[in-house]
Design a protein around this motif. Structure first.
Motif, PDB file in Angstrom:
ATOM      1  N   ALA A 182       0.913  -1.214   0.053  1.00  0.00           N
ATOM      2  CA  ALA A 182       0.015  -0.180   0.058  1.00  0.00           C
ATOM      3  C   ALA A 182       0.822   1.298  -0.110  1.00  0.00           C
ATOM      4  N   HIS A 183       2.005   1.362   0.714  1.00  0.00           N
ATOM      5  CA  HIS A 183       2.770   2.372   0.742  1.00  0.00           C
ATOM      6  C   HIS A 183       3.400   2.567  -0.620  1.00  0.00           C
ATOM      7  N   ASP A 184       3.862   1.404  -1.223  1.00  0.00           N
ATOM      8  CA  ASP A 184       4.656   1.578  -2.724  1.00  0.00           C
ATOM      9  C   ASP A 184       3.361   2.081  -3.656  1.00  0.00           C
ATOM     10  N   LEU A 185       2.328   1.602  -3.239  1.00  0.00           N
ATOM     11  CA  LEU A 185       1.075   2.119  -4.435  1.00  0.00           C
ATOM     12  C   LEU A 185       0.996   3.528  -4.276  1.00  0.00           C
ATOM     13  N   THR A 186       1.091   4.013  -3.148  1.00  0.00           N
ATOM     14  CA  THR A 186       0.877   5.423  -2.609  1.00  0.00           C
ATOM     15  C   THR A 186       2.022   6.327  -3.355  1.00  0.00           C
ATOM     16  N   PHE A 187       3.209   5.892  -3.506  1.00  0.00           N
ATOM     17  CA  PHE A 187       4.258   6.683  -4.163  1.00  0.00           C
ATOM     18  C   PHE A 187       3.973   6.408  -5.687  1.00  0.00           C
ATOM     19  N   VAL A 188       3.686   5.289  -6.068  1.00  0.00           N
ATOM     20  CA  VAL A 188       3.607   4.993  -7.687  1.00  0.00           C
ATOM     21  C   VAL A 188       2.443   6.062  -8.182  1.00  0.00           C
ATOM     22  N   SER A 189       1.169   6.229  -7.378  1.00  0.00           N
ATOM     23  CA  SER A 189       0.331   7.100  -7.682  1.00  0.00           C
ATOM     24  C   SER A 189       0.483   8.640  -7.578  1.00  0.00           C
ATOM     25  N   LEU A 190       1.490   8.887  -7.081  1.00  0.00           N
ATOM     26  CA  LEU A 190       1.870  10.406  -6.862  1.00  0.00           C
ATOM     27  C   LEU A 190       3.170  10.710  -7.667  1.00  0.00           C
ATOM     28  N   ASP A 191       4.144   9.443  -7.965  1.00  0.00           N
ATOM     29  CA  ASP A 191       5.310   9.837  -8.600  1.00  0.00           C
ATOM     30  C   ASP A 191       5.080   9.783 -10.196  1.00  0.00           C
ATOM     31  N   VAL A 192       4.434   8.648 -10.532  1.00  0.00           N
ATOM     32  CA  VAL A 192       4.314   8.384 -12.026  1.00  0.00           C
ATOM     33  C   VAL A 192       3.304   9.152 -12.661  1.00  0.00           C
ATOM     34  N   PRO A 193       3.450   9.801 -13.775  1.00  0.00           N
ATOM     35  CA  PRO A 193       2.677  10.401 -14.488  1.00  0.00           C
ATOM     36  C   PRO A 193       1.541   9.555 -14.999  1.00  0.00           C
TER      37      PRO A 193
END
Length: 200
Positions: free
Chosen positions: A4-15
């Motif tokens: 879930a933490h990894d998904l949060t960063f992906v949702s924020l960082d990946v255009p």
């Protein structure tokens, strides 16, 4: 860190082509938690119903909170879990990532310059998420796809070998589609209501 933490960063960082909707992200985060709980043996699936197995702690505050709730409702399905646990979950993970956006409906961190992004409490957290994303992890790619973040190998990614994970991913996708349908229906109803008032 957790999926879930990894998904949060992906949702924020990946255009992505469209901003990630907070409600969609909440559902996907609940699915990510469930996948980690299944992998840890904290909860099991009896068909589509959650069953508690072992309450062991993970050391992560949010995942441990999820573990304390998983399988506690009688005959709770995966889908029911997503809606119950997902309620407001994105705000908690965004805050944990240092990206509390003051309650805006859509996190738009991925359009900011990298220098403007707040650093997470654990600097290695973003690196771990980035590495997992770069490797095309099928779980992370599947969850991200549900909220509209595409990986270059998403269409060719192999299905997870674990049927339990495939079940959760399918439920997340279905729930996000249902939420989008509800959102669209409300928009149409509001537009129709506005037209009625304009015509009076």
């Amino acid at each position: 860190m957790t999926t879930a933490h990894d998904l949060t960063f992906v949702s924020l960082d990946v255009p992505s082509e469209y901003p990630v909707e907070r409600g969609d992200l909440s559902l996907a985060l609940a699915g990510a938690e469930l996948i980690d709980l299944l992998a840890a043996g904290t909860v099991a699936l009896d068909g589509l119903v959650l069953r508690p197995v072992s309450p062991g702690g993970s050391g992560d505050r949010l995942l441990d909170a999820a573990a304390s709730q998983a399988g506690q409702e009688p005959d709770e399905s995966v889908t029911d879990w997503l809606w119950r646990r997902g309620d407001g979950l994105a705000a908690q993970y965004l805050a944990a990532a240092g990206a509390d956006d003051g309650g805006r409906r859509r996190p738009l961190w991925n359009v900011r310059r990298a220098a403007d992004r707040p650093a997470p409490a654990d600097p290695s957290a973003r690196d771990r998420a980035t590495d997992r994303w770069a490797d095309g992890d099928p779980v992370l790619v599947g969850l991200a796809a549900a909220v509209g973040v595409r990986h270059e190998t998403a269409d060719q990614a192999a299905d997870p070998e674990d049927d339990r994970i495939a079940t959760v991913l399918a439920a997340v996708h279905d729930a996000v589609v249902e939420l989008a349908t509800t959102r669209q229906r409300r928009s149409i109803e509001e537009a129709a209501f506005d037209n009625v008032w304009r015509g009076m």
